[in-house]
Scaffold this active site. Structure first.
Site, mmCIF file in Angstrom:
data_model
loop_
_atom_site.group_PDB
_atom_site.id
_atom_site.type_symbol
_atom_site.label_atom_id
_atom_site.label_comp_id
_atom_site.label_asym_id
_atom_site.label_seq_id
_atom_site.Cartn_x
_atom_site.Cartn_y
_atom_site.Cartn_z
ATOM 1 C CD GLU B 131 -20.414 71.563 43.153
ATOM 2 O OE1 GLU B 131 -21.229 72.500 43.041
ATOM 3 O OE2 GLU B 131 -19.438 71.430 42.393
ATOM 4 C CG HIS B 140 -16.927 79.940 42.334
ATOM 5 N ND1 HIS B 140 -17.093 79.809 40.976
ATOM 6 C CD2 HIS B 140 -17.255 78.728 42.864
ATOM 7 C CE1 HIS B 140 -17.484 78.574 40.699
ATOM 8 N NE2 HIS B 140 -17.597 77.896 41.836
ATOM 9 C CB CYS B 141 -14.448 82.292 48.101
ATOM 10 S SG CYS B 141 -13.410 83.219 49.234
ATOM 11 C CB CYS B 165 -12.240 82.228 53.819
ATOM 12 S SG CYS B 165 -13.538 83.069 52.925
ATOM 13 C CB CYS B 168 -17.158 81.677 52.677
ATOM 14 S SG CYS B 168 -16.604 82.294 51.078
#
Lengths: 454, 182
Positions: B131, B140-141, B165, B168
């Site tokens: 969040e 979102h990934c 990751c 990100c």
């Protein structure tokens, strides 16, 4: 396709639903906007393309079902997902029948929502992919390989465009290597049948029995060795185009069979008893003079008139020498890519030589010559030396036919005779042959007579 | 100096606060401060659904007057929902200041399983980082082990890691650099 490439419009009269869905999809990276009723939704739809519209079925004013109808009128490909507060099966079924992708009943499980939108996005992605592929097909519809600015080839291209949109049978005439199949493909690619296959069959390459089996297919056990049922080319060409290459080479029996299929659009597989319906367009090609074949009785007159609705004649390369430089450069570019060689052009004198040549093998021969030159060339330009395999005396005697050994011998003896003022004994000494041989050669080439005339 | 504020509401932070603070510092480079806020869960309670409207809680979170707050993370232990969905594990403002995470559906007890304190802490950390990542502007990934992967089941949370990751993490770094320039 990135999530940010997908746009979602949410239409709901409840602000909390709009906000919740907007935030939810924004976190997935989609571009999201919302509208509180059908009218503002329709305004937003005019602003730009939308991929997915999620709309509440029950809204004041224009309801979700009516809005969906209007959306589909604007863009039938937009994916619509209905939102309903109650599991109203009738309304939801109606929405689906009218083209909704799916519906959700509030509140929906997050996992269900995620999968639903993922599937909708996947459908949209496939839609775009399909669009791109169609554009690609349309883009290449005028095959890159039909090249030229000469009036002769322009007339061919004009005729291709003219006949492509019709469903008429076309006969393509032309010498071997002129590109009859390319023209057939160009007609197919510009026709309404372009999303279906063009199936080529070289009639000259098969024996009668094999051609029959190739065209009509066969059932299992139709003949020894028919271990499986096999679809014929006619079936494969359903909704597309059947290109019969070298139609002039087929037997009388096959002529009768093909005529029957053209007239009835039905056929049986070999060994089969079921009539199969097919819908295809026929394009055929020939290097032969079919009219003469009809007069001589080797080609059925009724089949000839069935096929000969439109005729396109491709001129031989020697009649469109103007196109030789651009065709040669096209092949250089093509082979440079496929051979991974940094060859960018051809020298002017080499090009002149190519233009001078008569090209009995037409474009196919030119392609082969360029391919060989591309293999041997060391620099980034194709030069005369690179064509020495094709024009052995290229540099010294461009444009002339290569003389035979006899011609060379005749010319040489003539020169020596002139040098010795017709003295055969002297000439035989210079040429290191016997006088008898000299007499024989003079007789053979009629040199004495020629000298006397001079 | 800015802090990431952690606001536990009607729940004891003792079992997870230290681990959470450590993870926040490691991921975002911020120190955190804990505060007992004046947030009323009652106001967010929906009688029909017997659940708590997370958007309502979020409104209260962002109305907190905390001048040195980089982000404010509220932790509750009630069942959260947003109007269109049956439940949510948490909610965050994309590129905003506030977020809320609930322990309710992270706890094995909700699924009829014994409470596993360690597992609960790991799940809470993943959801909190997730969040907060949205607060910093990450979406979102698709990487299955990235903490920014969307989770619709608690099992999804267990499958992903607490880390971002590389893509990100790189995006977070560039967002933070651009924020520093502002």
């Amino acid at each position: 396709m990135k999530p940010s490439d997908i746009s979602i419009l949410i239409v709901d009269d409840e602000a909390s639903i709009r906000d919740a869905l907007t935030k939810w999809f924004e976190l997935d990276g989609y571009r999201v906007s919302s509208a509180e009723d059908a009218n503002s939704a329709l305004l937003k739809l005019q602003e730009g393309p939308w991929d997915i519209v999620m709309l509440d079925i029950k809204m004041p004013g224009i309801d979700g079902l009516e809005l969906q109808r209007r959306i589909k009128k604007i863009d039938p490909t937009i994916i619509t997902i209905m939102i309903t507060a109650f599991a109203s099966v009738d309304t939801s079924i109606l929405a689906l029948k009218e083209g909704a992708f799916d519906y959700i009943v509030k509140p929906v499980d997050p996992d269900e929502m995620t999968h639903l939108v993922r599937n909708a996005v996947e459908q949209r992605r496939l839609h775009y992919e399909n669009l791109q592929l169609r554009q690609h097909i349309e883009g290449i519809s005028f095959s890159d390989e039909i090249i030229g600015e000469s009036p002769a080839i322009k007339r061919v291209m004009e005729k291709v465009i003219e006949v492509a949109q019709t469903d008429s049978t076309v006969i393509i005439k032309g010498e071997s290597g002129t590109g009859k199949e390319l023209v057939a493909r160009a007609i197919h690619s510009n026709s309404n049948r372009r999303y279906f296959p063009i199936i080529t069959i070289n009639c000259g390459a098969y024996s009668d029995g094999l051609l029959e089996s190739e065209l009509f297919g066969h059932e299992k056990g139709a003949f020894p060795g028919a271990l499986y049922r096999r679809q014929g080319r006619l079936e494969m060409a359903d909704k597309g185009t059947l290109f019969l290459d070298e139609i002039g080479n087929i037997s009388e029996k096959m002529q009768a069979d093909i005529l029957r299929v053209i007239e009835t659009r039905q056929f049986n597989r070999l060994g089969g008893d079921r009539e199969i319906d097919v819908d295809f367009r026929i394009i055929c090609s020939t290097t032969q003079d079919l009219e003469r074949a009809v007069q001589e009785g080797t080609f059925r007159e009724d089949l000839y008139y069935r096929l000969n609705v439109v005729t396109i004649t491709i001129p031989p390369l020697r009649e469109r020498k103007l196109d030789i430089p651009s065709i040669a450069r096209f092949f250089i570019k093509t082979y440079a890519q496929s051979m991974n060689k940094n060859v960018i052009d051809i020298t002017n004198d080499t090009l002149d030589m190519l233009v001078e040549y008569s090209w009995p093998g037409n474009v196919r021969e030119l392609r082969n010559v360029i391919e060989r030159a591309m293999v041997v060339t060391k620099g980034n330009l194709i030069e005369l030396n690179d064509l020495s395999f094709f024009f052995p005396s290229a540099e010294s005697d461009p444009g002339e036919n290569i003389p035979s050994l006899e011609d060379v011998e005749k010319e040489h003896i003539q020169k020596v005779l002139e040098l010795t003022n017709g003295n055969i004994a002297q000439a035989s000494l210079i040429l290191k042959v016997s006088r008898l041989t000299m007499y024989n050669k003079i007789e053979k080439y009629q040199l004495k007579k020629s000298k006397n005339n001079n | 100096m800015a802090y990431i504020y952690i606001l536990p509401v009607e729940t004891d932070p003792e079992p997870w606060i230290a681990e959470l603070e450590k993870s926040i510092r490691k991921t975002f480079g911020y120190s955190s401060k804990m505060l007992k806020p004046g947030i009323s869960l009652e106001k967010a309670f929906d009688l029909k659904r017997s659940q708590y409207n997370s958007s309502q809680i979020l409104l209260q979170v962002i109305s907190q007057s905390l001048p040195d707050a980089a982000k404010i993370l509220c932790i509750v232990d009630v069942d959260l929902f947003i109007p269109i969905l049956t439940f949510v594990f948490g909610e965050a403002q994309l590129r905003g200041i506030g977020s809320v995470v609930s322990l309710h559906r992270l706890n094995g007890k909700f699924y009829g399983l014994p409470c596993n304190g360690e597992l609960l802490t790991r799940r809470l950390i993943k959801e909190a980082i997730h969040e907060l990542g949205h607060n910093f502007g990450l979406v979102h990934c698709s990487n299955p082990v990235c903490v920014m992967r969307s989770s619709t089941y608690v099992e999804d949370i267990d499958q992903k890691s607490e880390e971002m990751c590389s893509r990100c993490a790189e995006e977070l770094r560039s967002i933070q650099v651009s924020l520093m320039r502002i």
